[in-house]
Design an enzyme around this catalytic site. Structure first.
Site, PDB file in Angstrom:
ATOM      1  N   HIS A 233       0.892  -1.132   0.103  1.00  0.00           N
ATOM      2  CA  HIS A 233      -0.054   0.193  -0.065  1.00  0.00           C
ATOM      3  C   HIS A 233       0.872   1.307  -0.074  1.00  0.00           C
ATOM      4  O   HIS A 233       0.797   2.083  -0.999  1.00  0.00           O
ATOM      5  CB  HIS A 233      -0.944  -0.028   1.208  1.00  0.00           C
ATOM      6  CG  HIS A 233      -1.539   1.229   1.450  1.00  0.00           C
ATOM      7  ND1 HIS A 233      -2.377   2.089   0.717  1.00  0.00           N
ATOM      8  CD2 HIS A 233      -1.428   2.185   2.359  1.00  0.00           C
ATOM      9  CE1 HIS A 233      -2.677   3.217   1.245  1.00  0.00           C
ATOM     10  NE2 HIS A 233      -2.108   3.172   2.290  1.00  0.00           N
TER      11      HIS A 233
ATOM     12  N   HIS B 221       4.248   6.707   5.129  1.00  0.00           N
ATOM     13  CA  HIS B 221       2.989   7.505   5.813  1.00  0.00           C
ATOM     14  C   HIS B 221       2.179   6.746   6.780  1.00  0.00           C
ATOM     15  O   HIS B 221       1.555   7.418   7.555  1.00  0.00           O
ATOM     16  CB  HIS B 221       2.182   8.101   4.821  1.00  0.00           C
ATOM     17  CG  HIS B 221       1.172   6.795   3.954  1.00  0.00           C
ATOM     18  ND1 HIS B 221       1.364   6.145   2.954  1.00  0.00           N
ATOM     19  CD2 HIS B 221      -0.047   6.581   4.603  1.00  0.00           C
ATOM     20  CE1 HIS B 221       0.506   5.369   2.766  1.00  0.00           C
ATOM     21  NE2 HIS B 221      -0.457   5.840   3.608  1.00  0.00           N
TER      22      HIS B 221
ATOM     23  N   ASP C 154      -3.072   8.547  -0.657  1.00  0.00           N
ATOM     24  CA  ASP C 154      -3.644   7.372   0.007  1.00  0.00           C
ATOM     25  C   ASP C 154      -4.811   6.945   0.037  1.00  0.00           C
ATOM     26  O   ASP C 154      -5.374   5.905  -0.194  1.00  0.00           O
ATOM     27  CB  ASP C 154      -2.876   7.987   1.608  1.00  0.00           C
ATOM     28  CG  ASP C 154      -3.345   6.899   2.553  1.00  0.00           C
ATOM     29  OD1 ASP C 154      -3.458   5.694   2.506  1.00  0.00           O
ATOM     30  OD2 ASP C 154      -4.182   7.290   3.571  1.00  0.00           O
TER      31      ASP C 154
ATOM     32  N   GLU D 220       1.295   5.199  12.376  1.00  0.00           N
ATOM     33  CA  GLU D 220      -0.135   4.806  13.033  1.00  0.00           C
ATOM     34  C   GLU D 220      -0.004   3.300  13.272  1.00  0.00           C
ATOM     35  O   GLU D 220      -0.787   2.743  13.995  1.00  0.00           O
ATOM     36  CB  GLU D 220      -1.111   5.293  11.645  1.00  0.00           C
ATOM     37  CG  GLU D 220      -2.466   4.978  11.991  1.00  0.00           C
ATOM     38  CD  GLU D 220      -3.178   5.818  12.839  1.00  0.00           C
ATOM     39  OE1 GLU D 220      -2.526   6.648  13.444  1.00  0.00           O
ATOM     40  OE2 GLU D 220      -4.239   5.565  12.998  1.00  0.00           O
ATOM     41  N   ASP D 221       0.550   2.741  12.374  1.00  0.00           N
ATOM     42  CA  ASP D 221       0.173   1.038  12.285  1.00  0.00           C
ATOM     43  C   ASP D 221       1.558   0.325  12.655  1.00  0.00           C
ATOM     44  O   ASP D 221       1.406  -1.001  12.654  1.00  0.00           O
ATOM     45  CB  ASP D 221      -0.151   0.665  10.807  1.00  0.00           C
ATOM     46  CG  ASP D 221      -1.545   1.342  10.287  1.00  0.00           C
ATOM     47  OD1 ASP D 221      -2.213   1.749  11.410  1.00  0.00           O
ATOM     48  OD2 ASP D 221      -1.753   1.485   9.409  1.00  0.00           O
TER      49      ASP D 221
ATOM     50  N   ASP E 115     -24.113  14.216 -24.378  1.00  0.00           N
ATOM     51  CA  ASP E 115     -22.846  14.317 -24.619  1.00  0.00           C
ATOM     52  C   ASP E 115     -22.225  13.226 -23.525  1.00  0.00           C
ATOM     53  O   ASP E 115     -21.701  13.829 -22.660  1.00  0.00           O
ATOM     54  CB  ASP E 115     -21.947  15.508 -24.551  1.00  0.00           C
ATOM     55  CG  ASP E 115     -22.606  16.597 -23.643  1.00  0.00           C
ATOM     56  OD1 ASP E 115     -23.684  16.034 -22.994  1.00  0.00           O
ATOM     57  OD2 ASP E 115     -21.885  17.501 -23.102  1.00  0.00           O
TER      58      ASP E 115
HETATM   59 MN    MN Z   1      -2.306   4.493   4.025  1.00  0.00          MN
END
Ligand code: MN
Length: 709
Positions: free
Chosen positions: A48, A72, A139, A76-77, A260
């Site tokens: 990712h 990034h 992201d 967080e993870d 269109d």
């Molecule tokens: Mn992400």
């Protein structure tokens, strides 16, 4: 998934001096940090951030931003910390990753208040550095591309809704149309699966009927332009289901009637060629009226430039054609990012001034009091239609549609707004409430003595101007009320024979259950506490034998004497012009009714046609005031702001000058003003002149005139 060397090569392809080492280290660090984590798709999680970095290379961003994309999700993870990132990759990358991490917390919110609260952080963070927003959008784009792997219907819908409401508009606002298109298309698919399916099916149906129309029409246009000597790159595409659906929705059309569904882009070397190509196309196919737009001579707010037209290609097929130069095309696809790559400052920091709408948002963020208000303003600010006006120096100012010169002034600078007294639009003086039109040149006339007028609130439309006016009015009211309350307080306690000690005052304030002296002044000004209550609180028992409030010299109605009249002759002062000692007066004698005394410039004398009192035909007597005359009643028309305490301010001044109020009538009122007719007993003209001057000097009083008719 992109391999390490592929990613680095992509960056080096547009920036040969990029920090290769930084990219390599980020790649390895992120891969290790994410370890064996998996995505909902079953791919390693690490794929990712690498895809996100890949998307960012399409925007040709600098190595720090690409590294931020790679890193990034590490804070967080994973167990990685900001300190670690800073040590390994420098302060800039750490700050950017931290910014993206904060934004990511939004995704966990659904509740309105939390969403707004986080949106605030989000916008503030990105205003710090636009690169944070670009990483966040990349992201989100990758997450949307893989959204179908998420099992929970609710979660998919929530993410799609958020993408449609917040991220797609943000992408649009910075001109990242490629991102916007794809985000909307993907979100639409999850939000309206049935509509999506039916549009896709119908598009397939069209294709079966007409063969590859896009390709045929594309080569037709290319051929035509080539024959006319216009060197152009022509590309065609079917519109995305979302934009077709949106058009059906906006114009309430059925699919069959939607003209269109195909759009063509003509990219030419320069602006002159763009207009030439337009001419060639309009000569060959009739243009659909009302669909031609020239965003080259008048670019959109976000800087978008292009020519748009729709032509009737054949009996049943209308096509949309966009014509622009290669440079415009790149800007249209990549928006601010296209500029950003070339326009960053010497220190590498992106120019914050390049994004005026960010400044707008930050001001709103600073001033919004509730999260709901914030969300509303932010949404409004994002979707409002704009009007463009120019400063005398030719600077383009972008405003919400319906803006007036006051909005314009505030958009240029808060100080300019606060001090504006008038405006010239295209060289002509116009009222401040005049709505501006596209292309107006606006000059603001200012005065240092001016301050925002509460009336402006009735016609300004920009959030910026409105909050500035509101803020000023609130402050102004409070300080006026404080000042007036203090005056009232001084007058009230002057009626006590003893001066009050500080301790007594503090005790009195406490007895009134007020916080402090200012609260007492405000209460007096707003008349939420009575004079008597204040006296009783300051000195209990004091109101029992209080000396009556000072009322000037008048007391009971004093005698009036007039020289020039035979003693004993009945006379009366005219109740049209209310003469007072000091006025030049004349008497008008009519048989049977005695003599009526008017001021010499009484409107009724000047204009007998319009006279209810039938002065015409009477005899005029030259009269003078006698020495004994002590007072007379004058009539004033006072207009005050419609706000708490205005009337109190008016009466406080009259009391202060010892003018007894004989009569007070509310004559006219509207949202902003109250007009009162006030009859007051005054000593003479000098006394009245002082009172009028004092009233005119008061903020609460808009105007005051003596009534002489
Ligand atoms: Mn992400």
């Amino acid at each position: 998934m992109l391999r390490q060397y592929e990613l680095v090569d992509r960056v080096l392809a547009y920036d040969p001096y990029a920090d290769e080492d930084l990219l390599n280290r980020a790649y390895v660090f992120s891969m290790k940090a994410h370890g064996s984590q998996l995505r909902a798709s079953g791919d390693p999680y690490f794929s990712h951030p690498i895809e996100v970095a890949g998307i960012l290379t399409e925007l040709k961003l600098d190595a720090e931003t690409i590294a931020t994309g790679i890193l990034h999700d590490t804070i967080e993870d994973t167990v990685a910390t900001t300190e670690q990132i800073e040590k390994l990759f420098g302060t800039n990358v750490a700050r950017l990753v931290d910014g993206v991490t904060k934004l990511s917390k939004i995704e966990a919110q659904t509740e309105n208040e939390r969403a707004a609260e986080n949106l605030r952080k989000f916008l503030l963070a990105m205003s710090d550095d636009i690169r944070v927003l670009l990483v966040k959008l990349a992201d989100r784009l990758h997450n949307m591309r893989t959204l179908h792997f998420i099992k929970s219907d609710d979660k998919r819908r929530r993410i799609a809704r958020e993408t449609m409401d917040i991220y797609a508009p943000l992408a649009e606002r910075i001109g990242l149309y490629g991102f916007m298109d794809e985000l909307q298309a993907l979100a639409f698919r999850h939000l309206e699966p049935e509509a999506y399916d039916s549009i896709v099916k119908r598009l397939e149906g069209l294709r079966v009927g007409g063969g590859d129309m896009v390709a045929r029409i594309t080569s037709g246009i290319r051929l035509l332009l080539g024959q006319s000597g216009v060197d152009a790159d022509v590309r065609g595409r079917e519109k995305r289901p979302f934009s077709i659906w949106k058009k059906m929705h906006d114009r309430r059309m059925a699919f069959e009637n939607l003209p269109d569904v195909m759009a063509f882009r003509v990219v030419v070397p320069d602006t002159a060629a763009a207009y030439r190509a337009l001419g060639v196309i309009h000569q060959r196919w009739p243009a659909v009226p009302g669909r031609f737009k020239d965003f080259i001579s008048t670019p959109k707010r976000n800087g978008y430039r292009s020519l748009h037209t729709t032509v009737i290609h054949s009996e049943r097929v209308r096509i949309e054609v966009q014509i622009r130069t290669a440079e415009m095309d790149r800007e249209a696809e990549f928006g601010l990012a296209a500029h950003w790559a070339y326009k960053q400052g010497d220190d590498g920091a992106p120019a914050r001034e390049a994004y005026p709408w960010l400044r707008d948002l930050i001001e709103i963020l600073d001033q919004a009091t509730t999260p709901e208000e914030l969300l509303e303003h932010t949404r409004l600010a994002m979707f409002q239609d704009q009007v463009f006006a120019f400063t005398p120096k030719g600077e383009l100012i972008q405003l919400p549609a319906g803006s007036c010169p006051v909005d314009f002034a505030y958009a240029v600078h808060t100080d300019l707004g606060d001090t504006c007294v008038g405006s010239k639009v295209n060289g002509r003086v116009v009222p401040l409430r005049t709505p501006l039109a596209n292309g107006d040149q606006v000059e603001i006339l200012r005065s240092k003595a001016q301050h925002p007028d509460p009336l402006w609130e009735g016609f300004v439309v920009s959030v910026r101007a409105r909050s500035a006016v509101r803020r000023f009015v609130r402050q102004q009211q409070r300080s006026q009320q404080l000042k007036m309350g203090q005056t009232l307080y001084d007058e009230v306690v002057a009626r006590l024979k003893l001066p009050l000690s500080d301790g007594a005052i503090t005790a009195g304030v406490a007895r009134l259950k007020l916080a402090d002296r200012n609260a007492l002044y405000l209460a007096l000004a707003r008349a939420t506490v009575s004079d008597t209550a204040v006296l009783e609180a300051m000195l209990p028992g004091s109101t029992a034998n209080l000396k009556p409030k000072k009322r000037g010299k008048a007391g009971p109605r004093a005698a009036i004497s007039i020289r020039g009249l035979t003693p004993g002759v009945a006379f009366q002062l005219a109740d049209c012009c209310h003469p007072i000692p000091g006025d030049r007066i004349v008497g008008v004698a009519r048989p049977g009714t005695g003599i009526v005394v008017h001021v010499i410039d009484c409107a009724n004398l000047a204009d007998p046609e319009d006279d209810a009192q039938d002065i015409d035909g009477g005899e005029w007597l030259d009269l003078h005031w006698g020495e004994e005359t002590e007072s007379a009643v004058a009539r004033l028309l006072a207009v005050v702001h419609n706000q708490p305490g205005s009337l109190a301010a008016l009466t406080a001044i009259l009391a202060h000058h010892g003018a007894n109020i004989v009569n007070l009538t509310l004559k006219e009122r509207d949202r902003a003003f109250h007009g009162f007719v006030v009859d007051i007993e005054v000593d003479d003209l000098a006394h009245l002149t002082n009172i009028i001057a004092a009233l005119r000097a008061t903020q609460a009083v808009v105007s005051v005139e003596r009534v002489k008719a």
